[in-house]
Scaffold this motif. Structure first.
Motif, short mmCIF file in Angstrom:
data_model
loop_
_atom_site.label_atom_id
_atom_site.label_comp_id
_atom_site.label_asym_id
_atom_site.label_seq_id
_atom_site.Cartn_x
_atom_site.Cartn_y
_atom_site.Cartn_z
N GLY A 179 -1.56 1.03 -0.25
CA GLY A 179 -1.35 1.21 -1.69
C GLY A 179 -2.28 0.29 -2.45
O GLY A 179 -2.37 -0.91 -2.13
N CYS A 180 -2.99 0.82 -3.43
CA CYS A 180 -3.92 0.00 -4.22
C CYS A 180 -4.26 0.71 -5.51
O CYS A 180 -4.25 1.95 -5.57
N CYS A 186 -9.26 -0.28 -5.20
CA CYS A 186 -9.56 0.72 -4.18
C CYS A 186 -11.02 0.60 -3.73
O CYS A 186 -11.31 0.52 -2.52
N HIS A 205 -6.23 9.44 -1.12
CA HIS A 205 -5.33 10.26 -1.93
C HIS A 205 -6.15 10.87 -3.08
O HIS A 205 -7.10 10.24 -3.57
N PRO A 245 -0.33 3.11 -5.83
CA PRO A 245 1.00 2.54 -5.55
C PRO A 245 2.11 3.56 -5.76
O PRO A 245 3.09 3.57 -5.00
N SER A 246 1.96 4.44 -6.75
CA SER A 246 3.03 5.41 -7.04
C SER A 246 3.27 6.37 -5.87
O SER A 246 4.38 6.86 -5.69
N MET A 248 3.26 5.60 -2.78
CA MET A 248 3.81 4.92 -1.61
C MET A 248 5.32 5.16 -1.47
O MET A 248 5.86 5.00 -0.38
N LEU A 253 3.71 10.14 1.19
CA LEU A 253 3.49 9.14 2.24
C LEU A 253 4.03 9.64 3.58
O LEU A 253 3.39 9.48 4.62
N PRO A 261 2.96 1.53 6.11
CA PRO A 261 2.65 1.21 4.71
C PRO A 261 2.11 -0.21 4.51
O PRO A 261 2.73 -1.18 4.94
N TYR A 263 -0.08 -2.71 1.39
CA TYR A 263 -0.22 -2.78 -0.07
C TYR A 263 -1.15 -3.94 -0.36
O TYR A 263 -0.97 -5.04 0.16
N HIS A 277 9.09 -3.12 -1.88
CA HIS A 277 8.29 -1.90 -1.81
C HIS A 277 8.23 -1.31 -0.40
O HIS A 277 7.49 -0.36 -0.16
#
Ligand SMILES: [Zn+2]
Ligand SMILES: [Zn+2]
Length: 339
Positions: A179-180, A186, A205, A245-246, A248, A253, A261, A263, A277
């Protein structure tokens, strides 16, 4: 008489545009509501908002704004490269690199012998995706303090990338999903993975594809990037996927093959946040200055005054005061934890 900085640069209430108001120039810096003249430090959504009439920003920031905001990027858009002075009203303005994300700038403003620098967001670490921060001595330095507490000391990014690659080698059957944030984090992660010698395809993504393409068009090397589609699940196994992040906490996912996962954020220093998270691999990678970088920057800039816009203002204000620098919090609203 050289005017005092707070006689011409002031925090602006949200109902009058927000951000900072520069009276003799007739413009706002990073306004939070639509205004006539906006000077924008960088493309993150809390700084680059839609609907201004005139927008002045670096070419990189303007292209990011067009990609994210479309027609909302500004009725008239004026690109200003780093280090080129321009007069707005009675104020001389130039942009200097802030080292935060592609195109990010400090705004250096001069009026009647007084110089005020708005840093926007910044960091001092090496980042292969953007120009490095340049300290500019000034009468007032306006800084963020996102990680403005001594507990925040970001480790070297090379070590975090090494942990990611080590985890990948230990779990060859799993897919590491990192997640980034879509802008900056990213692309920096990708560039750092390449710098560490990782040359396999990286999977993205869909939300991450446009800005990566924009960085590549701007000359940032990111290597072989592919969309992370379920159809491609078998080739993603044992590989790295980057996602906002949203995504994840989403069904998305769980469609990845045996996802692990991860982050990447400065907030991963806080274990509770990682747990909250459901992060198995927290990576402490930040595009903001940590406590040592904030303090070092105050020393390097050696400002007459320090104004702190958002984050943990009080600790940095207190530290600066102990160093003999006059300091105050601005309590600007609308700027957040984009990390
Ligand atoms: Zn930012
Ligand atoms: Zn910000």
């Amino acid at each position: 008489m050289i005017p005092a900085p707070d006689s011409w640069v002031t925090p602006c209430p949200p109902d009058r545009g927000g951000g900072l108001w520069v009276e003799p120039g007739g413009f706002h810096v990073d306004p939070t509501r639509p205004v006539d003249r906006a000077v924008i430090t960088h493309g993150h959504s809390d700084h680059a908002r839609p609907g201004h009439t005139h927008v002045l920003a670096t070419p990189g920031t303007l292209s990011i704004m067009r990609a994210r905001l479309g027609d909302g990027a500004g009725a008239s858009q004026q690109p200003l490269p780093y280090h080129q002075p321009i007069q707005i009203g009675e104020v001389m303005v130039r942009f200097v690199p802030a080292g935060h994300v592609l195109g990010s700038a400090q705004v250096v403003m001069e009026w009647r012998g007084s110089r005020v620098v708005v840093s926007g967001d910044y960091k001092r670490r090496f980042d292969p995706t953007c120009a490095p921060f340049e300290p500019v001595p000034c009468d007032a330095f306006i800084t963020e303090a996102t990680f403005g507490l001594p507990v925040f000391r970001h480790p070297p990014v090379e070590g975090e990338i090494a942990r990611l690659l080590h985890t990948l080698s230990v779990f060859p059957e799993r897919t590491i999903v990192v997640g980034c944030y879509a802008l900056g984090k990213c692309q920096r992660l990708i560039a750092e993975l390449r710098r560490a010698g990782y040359d396999r395809p990286l999977y993205l993504h869909g939300a991450h594809l446009p800005l990566c393409a924009l960085y590549q068009e701007q000359g940032v090397e990111l290597g072989d990037l592919r969309p992370a589609t379920v159809a491609d699940a078998s080739s993603m196994r044992g590989g790295i996927v980057l996602a906002p992040p949203s995504a994840m906490a989403d069904k998305w996912l769980r469609r990845m093959p045996d996802p692990l996962p991860a982050y990447a954020s400065g907030w991963m220093r806080v274990r509770a946040r990682a747990r909250q998270h459901g992060v198995e691999l927290p990576l402490i990678v930040s595009d903001h200055a940590d406590w040592d970088e904030l303090c070092q920057t105050v020393k390097d800039v050696s400002p007459g005054e320090l104004w702190v816009t958002h984050g943990s203002e009080e600790a940095l204000v207190h530290w600066a005061t102990t160093q003999g620098v006059k300091a105050k919090p601005l309590h600007l609203v609308g700027f957040g934890e984009e990390e």
